[in-house]
Write an enzyme that holds these catalytic residues in place. Sequence first.
Site, PDB file in Angstrom:
ATOM      1  N   ASP A   1      -8.361  -2.451  -1.125  1.00  0.00           N
ATOM      2  CA  ASP A   1      -8.939  -1.344  -1.861  1.00  0.00           C
ATOM      3  C   ASP A   1     -10.239  -0.965  -1.175  1.00  0.00           C
ATOM      4  OD1 ASP A   1      -8.783   0.430  -4.096  1.00  0.00           O
ATOM      5  OD2 ASP A   1      -7.825  -1.226  -5.157  1.00  0.00           O
TER       6      ASP A   1
ATOM      7  N   ASP B   1     -12.804  10.482   6.401  1.00  0.00           N
ATOM      8  CA  ASP B   1     -13.160  10.274   7.815  1.00  0.00           C
ATOM      9  C   ASP B   1     -13.899  11.468   8.438  1.00  0.00           C
ATOM     10  OD1 ASP B   1     -12.358   7.667   8.070  1.00  0.00           O
ATOM     11  OD2 ASP B   1     -10.366   8.133   8.851  1.00  0.00           O
TER      12      ASP B   1
ATOM     13  N   LYS C   1     -12.263   3.644  15.808  1.00  0.00           N
ATOM     14  CA  LYS C   1     -12.627   3.377  14.410  1.00  0.00           C
ATOM     15  C   LYS C   1     -12.445   1.894  14.112  1.00  0.00           C
ATOM     16  CE  LYS C   1     -11.390   4.518   9.646  1.00  0.00           C
ATOM     17  NZ  LYS C   1     -10.455   5.169   8.733  1.00  0.00           N
TER      18      LYS C   1
ATOM     19  N   THR D   1       0.837  -1.199   0.000  1.00  0.00           N
ATOM     20  CA  THR D   1       0.000   0.000   0.000  1.00  0.00           C
ATOM     21  C   THR D   1       0.870   1.247   0.000  1.00  0.00           C
ATOM     22  OG1 THR D   1      -1.739   1.219   1.176  1.00  0.00           O
ATOM     23  CG2 THR D   1      -0.184   0.013   2.542  1.00  0.00           C
TER      24      THR D   1
ATOM     25  N   GLU E   1      -3.690  -0.983 -11.434  1.00  0.00           N
ATOM     26  CA  GLU E   1      -5.078  -0.713 -11.059  1.00  0.00           C
ATOM     27  C   GLU E   1      -5.938  -0.591 -12.302  1.00  0.00           C
ATOM     28  OE1 GLU E   1      -6.338   1.867  -8.078  1.00  0.00           O
ATOM     29  OE2 GLU E   1      -5.059   0.911  -6.576  1.00  0.00           O
TER      30      GLU E   1
ATOM     31  N   HIS F   1     -15.071  -0.659   8.151  1.00  0.00           N
ATOM     32  CA  HIS F   1     -15.056  -1.574   7.012  1.00  0.00           C
ATOM     33  C   HIS F   1     -13.723  -2.333   6.931  1.00  0.00           C
ATOM     34  CE1 HIS F   1     -13.342   2.275   6.230  1.00  0.00           C
ATOM     35  NE2 HIS F   1     -12.989   2.031   4.988  1.00  0.00           N
ATOM     36  N   ARG F   2     -12.631  -1.572   7.071  1.00  0.00           N
ATOM     37  CA  ARG F   2     -11.287  -2.177   6.951  1.00  0.00           C
ATOM     38  C   ARG F   2     -11.031  -3.158   8.098  1.00  0.00           C
ATOM     39  NH1 ARG F   2      -9.180   2.113   6.358  1.00  0.00           N
ATOM     40  NH2 ARG F   2      -9.382   1.996   4.105  1.00  0.00           N
TER      41      ARG F   2
ATOM     42  N   HIS G   1      -1.930   5.356   6.654  1.00  0.00           N
ATOM     43  CA  HIS G   1      -3.069   5.269   7.586  1.00  0.00           C
ATOM     44  C   HIS G   1      -3.704   3.883   7.556  1.00  0.00           C
ATOM     45  CE1 HIS G   1      -2.867   9.613   8.128  1.00  0.00           C
ATOM     46  NE2 HIS G   1      -2.702   9.669   6.815  1.00  0.00           N
ATOM     47  N   LYS G   2      -3.880   3.379   6.338  1.00  0.00           N
ATOM     48  CA  LYS G   2      -4.427   2.022   6.200  1.00  0.00           C
ATOM     49  C   LYS G   2      -3.510   1.034   6.913  1.00  0.00           C
ATOM     50  CE  LYS G   2      -6.359   1.951   1.483  1.00  0.00           C
ATOM     51  NZ  LYS G   2      -6.213   1.190   0.225  1.00  0.00           N
TER      52      LYS G   2
HETATM   53  P1  ITT Z   1      -3.342   2.135  -1.790  1.00  0.00           P
HETATM   54  O1  ITT Z   1      -1.918   2.413  -2.154  1.00  0.00           O
HETATM   55  O2  ITT Z   1      -3.502   1.087  -0.740  1.00  0.00           O
HETATM   56  O3  ITT Z   1      -4.200   1.844  -3.015  1.00  0.00           O
HETATM   57  P2  ITT Z   1      -5.038   4.489  -1.530  1.00  0.00           P
HETATM   58  O4  ITT Z   1      -5.183   5.555  -0.489  1.00  0.00           O
HETATM   59  O5  ITT Z   1      -4.831   4.943  -2.954  1.00  0.00           O
HETATM   60  O6  ITT Z   1      -3.867   3.495  -1.089  1.00  0.00           O
HETATM   61  P3  ITT Z   1      -7.507   3.281  -2.359  1.00  0.00           P
HETATM   62  O7  ITT Z   1      -7.081   3.233  -3.786  1.00  0.00           O
HETATM   63  O8  ITT Z   1      -8.134   2.072  -1.767  1.00  0.00           O
HETATM   64  O9  ITT Z   1      -6.268   3.569  -1.415  1.00  0.00           O
HETATM   65  O10 ITT Z   1      -8.373   4.569  -2.174  1.00  0.00           O
HETATM   66  C1  ITT Z   1      -9.381   4.599  -1.289  1.00  0.00           C
HETATM   67  C2  ITT Z   1      -9.697   6.053  -0.958  1.00  0.00           C
HETATM   68  O11 ITT Z   1     -10.982   6.048  -0.321  1.00  0.00           O
HETATM   69  C3  ITT Z   1      -8.715   6.609   0.056  1.00  0.00           C
HETATM   70  O12 ITT Z   1      -7.645   7.293  -0.534  1.00  0.00           O
HETATM   71  C4  ITT Z   1      -9.627   7.549   0.862  1.00  0.00           C
HETATM   72  O13 ITT Z   1      -9.746   8.794   0.216  1.00  0.00           O
HETATM   73  C5  ITT Z   1     -10.968   6.818   0.829  1.00  0.00           C
HETATM   74  N1  ITT Z   1     -11.082   5.932   1.999  1.00  0.00           N
HETATM   75  C6  ITT Z   1     -11.003   4.574   2.011  1.00  0.00           C
HETATM   76  N2  ITT Z   1     -11.089   4.097   3.265  1.00  0.00           N
HETATM   77  C7  ITT Z   1     -11.222   5.171   4.048  1.00  0.00           C
HETATM   78  C8  ITT Z   1     -11.327   5.350   5.438  1.00  0.00           C
HETATM   79  O14 ITT Z   1     -11.255   4.328   6.285  1.00  0.00           O
HETATM   80  N3  ITT Z   1     -11.442   6.585   5.903  1.00  0.00           N
HETATM   81  C9  ITT Z   1     -11.475   7.635   5.069  1.00  0.00           C
HETATM   82  N4  ITT Z   1     -11.365   7.577   3.756  1.00  0.00           N
HETATM   83  C10 ITT Z   1     -11.228   6.351   3.236  1.00  0.00           C
END
Ligand code: ITT
Length: 189
Positions: free
Chosen positions: A67, A145, A165, A7, A38, A170-171, A11-12
């Site tokens: 994702d 968020d 959270k 990733t 992607e 969801h995560r 934050h994730k």
């Molecule tokens: P990766 O490198 O893991 O793909 P990313 O941030 O680009 O990182 P995504 O493509 O999955 O991830 O994008 C999901 C977007 O949706 C993320 O950038 C946020 O803007 C939003 N999002 C997803 N989960 C969220 C959460 O728990 N809280 C807030 N916003 C979230």
Amino acid sequence: MRLFFITSNIHKFLEIKEIFSSEKMDLKLTMTNLRKIEIQDEDLVKIVKFATEHLLSNGYDNFFIEDSGLFIRALNNFPGPFSSYVYKTIGNSGILRLMQDIDDRSAYFKSVIALCYNGKIKMFEGIVNGTISREIKGNKGFGFDPIFIPRGYSKTFGEMERFEKNKISHRAKAAREMIKYLKQLLSST
Ligand code: ITT
């Protein structure tokens, strides 16, 4: 043993890392910011599956990707799989502007994790329902968020500590399913 979370989003990573430690997972979680392919699709499952198969066929193993997206009912599930781009372009204030005259505030976050372990791919999903707030609130978390109020709460994810959270997100749901699967797998080998 090591498990790689591919990733670009710290934050994730921190959210899932906290769940790994609270669930006492033996595998050491390492963040890797490797470029992944992607494809554009309306289905998160197809997007992660394609990227995972591509990584596996390029020799990578023992990793997972995640994702996620925000799906707003009154906007026909926009921004959904385009959440990352929409956040970077119009941001939270742009979403609130789009929602200005809309009373139906219902929305959900969805997370799809694709795990590749010992050459086998498994998918896990999690959803949290809630509403879009009328104003931006809180500076914790990331992305959308500060405008998302989970069902049963009166504050946004942006006003919550990570552990709060992680109880409902969801995560966190998808990650706990993956951990359950990995624990079973590890105990049977
Ligand atoms: P990766 O490198 O893991 O793909 P990313 O941030 O680009 O990182 P995504 O493509 O999955 O991830 O994008 C999901 C977007 O949706 C993320 O950038 C946020 O803007 C939003 N999002 C997803 N989960 C969220 C959460 O728990 N809280 C807030 N916003 C979230």
